[in-house]
Design a protein around this motif. Sequence first.
Motif: not given
Length: 290
Positions: A1-19
């Motif tokens: 299911x990994x390739x089907x789920x929607x992806x969001x732009x965030x750091x997968x380690x800490x969750x930061x979304x600004x960069x």
Amino acid sequence: QFYLEPKSNHCCACGATDSYIRHAIVPHAYRQYFPVSMKSHLSHDVVLLCPPCHERANKAAHARVADMAEELGVPLEHDAVEQKLIRDQAAASAKRSARALRMDGCTRLEAARAGGREDAAPPGRAPLPPTARGSEHKAGSKGKRVRVAALLPPERRSEHLRVIADYFSLSATSEVTDDHIARACALEPTSINPKWIPHGKLVVDALGGPDDAHTLANFVRGWRQHFLDSMQPKFLSEHWSVDARVANSSGDMFGGPIHGDRAMDSLPCDDHPRRSARTKPAAGEAKRSY
């Protein structure tokens, strides 16, 4: 299911979304020598990290690379017996001399114009107008004061001519022409050493080469586990797995085509969905970012 789920732009380690920066869990130095089926249309091992987490991940990866080099007896790039680049010192000297002579010619013309003369200076060192001395300046076209380089002393000019004459096997400096100077300026003294073998290729070969599917699969999963242990990502997809497939569904581990149901069942995979056509995102779902 990994390739089907929607992806969001965030750091997968800490969750930061600004960069964030794309990070390859398996370093490109190794991955580039994998078979096509292990590096094409696979985004499982490319994650997003913010700059601080990306730096931390790179440090951990470099430490693992050093440990792996010692374990396999493979030298790192800076420890290799044959260095990547070789330098032709004679060509480097000829290029430096040619550039100095070319600059000297431009300076002589500038000095002649600054002194009110329209013709260029003679081959020997011409009398220096005050504005052409290296320590003084002259007014530019827009009123700005610009520095004018000093001319080469005759002895230095002769030395540069001798370097170029020796490089082109000329018997006398008087045989050096503008063409020789232009050709020397265009020289590339640094080139790739044909005997040099990249560290990544040495490692892949030590593991059995690109045809050893089982060993390479374990190699990839080892890097995945290292990423989890070193980064402990808190925002990684729940469908991301260390044991996920390491090759795409369009070919076998050796890059060749596989037909029928065997295309899915033959791959080491725990989450490959069976589908006959590309699944489009449902209305309202975010598009995949990577």
